[in-house]
Scaffold this motif. Structure first.
Motif, PDB file in Angstrom:
ATOM      1  N   GLU A   1      -2.774   3.705  -7.252  1.00  0.00           N
ATOM      2  CA  GLU A   1      -2.993   4.728  -8.249  1.00  0.00           C
ATOM      3  C   GLU A   1      -1.676   5.430  -8.586  1.00  0.00           C
ATOM      4  OE1 GLU A   1      -6.576   6.042  -9.199  1.00  0.00           O
ATOM      5  OE2 GLU A   1      -6.568   3.879  -8.861  1.00  0.00           O
ATOM      6  N   SER A   2      -1.584   5.989  -9.771  1.00  0.00           N
ATOM      7  CA  SER A   2      -0.435   6.838 -10.098  1.00  0.00           C
ATOM      8  C   SER A   2      -0.422   8.029  -9.155  1.00  0.00           C
ATOM      9  CB  SER A   2      -0.518   7.320 -11.554  1.00  0.00           C
ATOM     10  OG  SER A   2      -0.516   6.224 -12.444  1.00  0.00           O
ATOM     11  N   ALA A   3       0.744   8.350  -8.630  1.00  0.00           N
ATOM     12  CA  ALA A   3       0.834   9.387  -7.594  1.00  0.00           C
ATOM     13  C   ALA A   3       0.734  10.783  -8.200  1.00  0.00           C
ATOM     14  CB  ALA A   3       2.127   9.229  -6.805  1.00  0.00           C
ATOM     15  N   THR A   4      -0.475  11.144  -8.619  1.00  0.00           N
ATOM     16  CA  THR A   4      -0.693  12.457  -9.230  1.00  0.00           C
ATOM     17  C   THR A   4      -1.399  13.432  -8.293  1.00  0.00           C
ATOM     18  OG1 THR A   4      -2.761  11.666 -10.214  1.00  0.00           O
ATOM     19  CG2 THR A   4      -0.763  11.481 -11.551  1.00  0.00           C
ATOM     20  N   SER A   5      -1.791  12.978  -7.117  1.00  0.00           N
ATOM     21  CA  SER A   5      -2.474  13.841  -6.158  1.00  0.00           C
ATOM     22  C   SER A   5      -2.031  13.489  -4.751  1.00  0.00           C
ATOM     23  CB  SER A   5      -3.995  13.692  -6.274  1.00  0.00           C
ATOM     24  OG  SER A   5      -4.406  12.417  -5.786  1.00  0.00           O
TER      25      SER A   5
ATOM     26  N   ASP B   1      -1.305   9.399  -0.197  1.00  0.00           N
ATOM     27  CA  ASP B   1      -1.779   8.807   1.050  1.00  0.00           C
ATOM     28  C   ASP B   1      -2.129   7.342   0.856  1.00  0.00           C
ATOM     29  OD1 ASP B   1      -1.585  11.295   2.248  1.00  0.00           O
ATOM     30  OD2 ASP B   1      -3.707  11.777   1.977  1.00  0.00           O
ATOM     31  N   SER B   2      -2.846   7.066  -0.231  1.00  0.00           N
ATOM     32  CA  SER B   2      -3.277   5.706  -0.527  1.00  0.00           C
ATOM     33  C   SER B   2      -2.074   4.787  -0.762  1.00  0.00           C
ATOM     34  CB  SER B   2      -4.195   5.710  -1.757  1.00  0.00           C
ATOM     35  OG  SER B   2      -4.635   4.430  -2.067  1.00  0.00           O
ATOM     36  N   ARG B   3      -1.103   5.268  -1.512  1.00  0.00           N
ATOM     37  CA  ARG B   3       0.085   4.453  -1.786  1.00  0.00           C
ATOM     38  C   ARG B   3       0.883   4.201  -0.510  1.00  0.00           C
ATOM     39  NH1 ARG B   3       3.177   2.951  -6.203  1.00  0.00           N
ATOM     40  NH2 ARG B   3       5.332   2.481  -5.677  1.00  0.00           N
ATOM     41  N   ASN B   4       1.033   5.209   0.329  1.00  0.00           N
ATOM     42  CA  ASN B   4       1.737   5.014   1.590  1.00  0.00           C
ATOM     43  C   ASN B   4       1.027   3.985   2.468  1.00  0.00           C
ATOM     44  OD1 ASN B   4       3.767   6.870   1.014  1.00  0.00           O
ATOM     45  ND2 ASN B   4       2.647   8.588   1.903  1.00  0.00           N
ATOM     46  N   ALA B   5      -0.312   4.038   2.492  1.00  0.00           N
ATOM     47  CA  ALA B   5      -1.085   3.068   3.266  1.00  0.00           C
ATOM     48  C   ALA B   5      -0.905   1.670   2.700  1.00  0.00           C
ATOM     49  CB  ALA B   5      -2.567   3.458   3.258  1.00  0.00           C
ATOM     50  N   LEU B   6      -0.907   1.558   1.372  1.00  0.00           N
ATOM     51  CA  LEU B   6      -0.709   0.257   0.734  1.00  0.00           C
ATOM     52  C   LEU B   6       0.686  -0.289   1.035  1.00  0.00           C
ATOM     53  CD1 LEU B   6      -1.673  -2.018  -1.090  1.00  0.00           C
ATOM     54  CD2 LEU B   6      -1.000  -0.631  -3.068  1.00  0.00           C
ATOM     55  N   SER B   7       1.687   0.568   1.055  1.00  0.00           N
ATOM     56  CA  SER B   7       3.046   0.131   1.389  1.00  0.00           C
ATOM     57  C   SER B   7       3.104  -0.442   2.800  1.00  0.00           C
ATOM     58  CB  SER B   7       4.025   1.301   1.259  1.00  0.00           C
ATOM     59  OG  SER B   7       4.137   1.731  -0.078  1.00  0.00           O
TER      60      SER B   7
END
Length: 242
Positions: free
Chosen positions: A114-118, A123-129
Motif C-alpha cells: 500500500e502507499s505509505a499514508t498511515s 508496518d505492512s510495507r516493512n513486513a513485506l520487505s
C-alpha cells in the motif's frame, strides 16, 4: 528495526497492564521464549483477539496488511499458474532485466504494498520487505529470481508464505506500538534487546509451523483472496495464542 515513532498505545486497563508487564520485562533485556510467548498472547488479546483483528475490528488496525496479503497471494498464484515472467507482466512490472536483486525486491515491494499514508501501511510495507528478503536472499543475481521463488513456493506453498508475512507484520506492529515507550523507560539498548527476543520467538514459531507441514490445501484459483487473507491472518494469530 522497522519502527515508527510518535505513536501512543491504547490506554484501556488491559493495555495498561500489558504496557506495565512489557516495561518490567524489558528492564532485564532480552526475554526468554516463555516470556515472549506470554507477551505476544496478551498483545493479541488486548488488541481484540485473532478473530476480531482479522475482521478489521482490532484496536490497532490490520487492514493494510490484509490488502497487501491479497496482492501477494494473487501474484504467487499467477507465478504458479502462468510463470514468473507473466506474473510480473500481470502485476505491471514492465521489466526487471538489468536490475540487481535488491532493486528487484524494492520494485516488487512497491507494486505489492500500500502507499505509505498511515502507520498501518508502514508496518505492512516493512513486513513485506522482510518477506521479500527471505524469499529472494538465495538468489545470487536477477537471473536466479525465478527458480528461487519456485523453490520457495514448492517448500512453503502460498499459504505458508502468507503466514510468514503476517508473522513479520505482527512483529512490525508490536514494535510500532511499544518501541518509543520502551526507549523512554529503559533506554534504546534494552529496548532493542527486548524486541530482538520478541522477534526470535515470532520467527521460531512460524518456522516450526512450516517444518511440521501443518498447512491446509487451498484452491487459490477459485477463492475470494480478501476473505482468505482474513482467514489466514486469523489462523496466524492463533498460532501465537490469540
Amino acid at each position: 528495526m522497522g519502527t515508527s515513532t510518535g505513536y501512543d498505545a491504547p490506554t484501556t486497563p488491559q493495555w495498561s497492564d500489558l504496557k506495565s508487564d512489557i516495561t518490567r520485562l524489558a528492564r532485564d533485556g532480552k526475554p526468554n521464549t516463555e516470556q515472549s510467548r506470554e507477551v505476544i498472547r496478551k498483545y493479541i488479546n488486548s488488541n481484540g483477539g485473532s478473530k476480531n483483528i482479522s475482521q478489521g475490528k482490532g484496536v490497532v488496525s490490520s487492514n493494510s496488511a490484509q490488502r497487501t496479503a491479497s496482492k501477494i497471494s494473487g501474484f504467487l498464484f499467477d507465478v504458479r499458474q502462468y510463470g514468473f515472467e507473466e506474473a510480473l507482466h500481470r502485476l505491471n512490472v514492465k521489466s526487471y532485466k538489468g536490475m540487481n536483486t535488491l532493486e528487484f525486491t524494492l520494485t516488487l515491494t512497491d507494486f505489492l504494498s500500500e502507499s505509505a499514508t498511515s502507520l498501518d501501511d508502514a508496518d505492512s510495507r516493512n513486513a513485506l520487505s522482510r518477506l521479500m528478503e527471505e524469499l529472494f536472499n538465495e538468489a545470487a543475481d536477477v537471473e536466479e529470481l525465478n527458480s528461487v521463488l519456485e523453490q520457495k513456493l514448492e517448500e512453503f506453498d502460498i499459504e505458508g508464505i502468507l503466514i510468514k508475512f503476517f508473522s513479520y507484520y505482527l512483529y512490525e506492529q508490536f514494535c510500532r506500538v511499544f518501541y518509543e515507550r520502551l526507549v523512554t523507560r529503559v533506554g534504546d539498548i534494552k529496548a532493542e534487546s527486548f524486541l530482538s527476543g520478541i522477534y526470535d520467538y515470532i520467527i521460531s514459531e512460524v518456522h516450526l509451523l512450516n517444518s511440521e507441514d501443518s498447512l491446509t490445501s487451498t484452491d487459490w484459483g477459485s477463492i475470494d483472496l480478501n476473505e482468505t487473507s482474513s482467514d489466514i491472518l486469523n489462523r496466524t494469530l492463533t498460532i501465537y495464542g490469540g
